[in-house]
Motif scaffolding. Sequence first.
Motif, mmCIF file in Angstrom:
data_model
loop_
_atom_site.group_PDB
_atom_site.id
_atom_site.type_symbol
_atom_site.label_atom_id
_atom_site.label_comp_id
_atom_site.label_asym_id
_atom_site.label_seq_id
_atom_site.Cartn_x
_atom_site.Cartn_y
_atom_site.Cartn_z
ATOM 1 N N ALA A 167 -3.408 4.536 3.581
ATOM 2 C CA ALA A 167 -3.817 5.623 4.478
ATOM 3 C C ALA A 167 -2.654 6.196 5.262
ATOM 4 O O ALA A 167 -2.586 7.393 5.527
ATOM 5 C CB ALA A 167 -4.901 5.139 5.434
ATOM 6 N N SER A 168 -1.693 5.353 5.622
ATOM 7 C CA SER A 168 -0.545 5.840 6.410
ATOM 8 C C SER A 168 0.336 6.770 5.593
ATOM 9 O O SER A 168 1.082 7.562 6.151
ATOM 10 C CB SER A 168 0.270 4.667 6.953
ATOM 11 N N MET A 169 0.290 6.660 4.271
ATOM 12 C CA MET A 169 1.117 7.513 3.414
ATOM 13 C C MET A 169 0.341 8.707 2.894
ATOM 14 O O MET A 169 0.935 9.655 2.432
ATOM 15 C CB MET A 169 1.648 6.698 2.225
ATOM 16 N N PRO A 206 -2.138 8.854 -3.450
ATOM 17 C CA PRO A 206 -3.060 8.211 -2.512
ATOM 18 C C PRO A 206 -4.430 7.864 -3.096
ATOM 19 O O PRO A 206 -4.982 6.808 -2.818
ATOM 20 C CB PRO A 206 -3.185 9.220 -1.370
ATOM 21 N N THR A 207 -5.016 8.718 -3.916
ATOM 22 C CA THR A 207 -6.361 8.466 -4.439
ATOM 23 C C THR A 207 -6.361 7.282 -5.393
ATOM 24 O O THR A 207 -7.173 6.361 -5.265
ATOM 25 C CB THR A 207 -6.903 9.721 -5.153
ATOM 26 N N GLY A 237 0.821 -1.216 0.000
ATOM 27 C CA GLY A 237 0.000 0.000 0.000
ATOM 28 C C GLY A 237 0.848 1.256 0.000
ATOM 29 O O GLY A 237 0.587 2.204 -0.753
ATOM 30 N N ARG A 238 1.898 1.252 0.821
ATOM 31 C CA ARG A 238 2.793 2.427 0.867
ATOM 32 C C ARG A 238 3.518 2.606 -0.470
ATOM 33 O O ARG A 238 3.653 3.735 -0.960
ATOM 34 C CB ARG A 238 3.783 2.277 2.013
ATOM 35 N N ALA A 239 3.958 1.503 -1.062
ATOM 36 C CA ALA A 239 4.653 1.591 -2.352
ATOM 37 C C ALA A 239 3.699 2.052 -3.455
ATOM 38 O O ALA A 239 4.104 2.788 -4.358
ATOM 39 C CB ALA A 239 5.268 0.239 -2.707
ATOM 40 N N ALA A 240 2.442 1.643 -3.378
ATOM 41 C CA ALA A 240 1.460 2.071 -4.381
ATOM 42 C C ALA A 240 1.208 3.571 -4.292
ATOM 43 O O ALA A 240 1.045 4.240 -5.311
ATOM 44 C CB ALA A 240 0.157 1.292 -4.193
ATOM 45 N N VAL A 241 1.201 4.111 -3.078
ATOM 46 C CA VAL A 241 1.043 5.563 -2.920
ATOM 47 C C VAL A 241 2.218 6.283 -3.568
ATOM 48 O O VAL A 241 2.044 7.287 -4.258
ATOM 49 C CB VAL A 241 0.908 5.958 -1.430
#
Length: 137
Positions: free
Chosen positions: A134-136, A114-115, A105-109
Motif C-alpha cells: 500500500a505504501s508503494m 500494486p494490484t 511488499g515494496r519490492a513486490a510492487v
Amino acid sequence: MTHTARRIGRSLALVLPVVLVLSGTLAVTMVPWADTSSSQILTASAEDVSVPAKPRAAHEVLRDKLLGELQQGEEPSEVLTHLQQEVDRRPSLADHCVGIARALGRAAVDAYGPTKAQSFARPVCDTSYASGVASMG
C-alpha cells in the motif's frame, strides 16, 4: 685496489636498498594525477589495514536474502513462506518480521505492480506485507 672496490660495493649494497625503499614510499605518498582538493593524500601506512568488517545482523542478512529471492523471480507468496519459516525457526527474528515483510511488499510492487503484488498478500507478520504494498501503490 680490489679492497677499495669491495668496500664501495658493500657500501652500495647497504645504501641502495634503503634509497630505493624511501624513494618508493615517497612516490606513493603523492602522485601528480591525484585529486588533492579534498586534502586527502594517500600515504603508505599500515594503520587500519586489518580492521575486520562489522558483522551484519541476522535480520539484515535474512532481509537481503529474501529480497534477492524476489529479484530472481520467486513469487512473493513463496518468499513470505520462507520468512515465516525463518521466524518460526529463529524466534529472535520476530521483532524484525514487520520491517522485512514491508520491504518485501515494496519490492513486490516494483516487480509486479500494486494490484498483482497485493494478490500475493498472506498473514505473515500481521498485515505488514500488505502495508508495504500500500505504501508503494
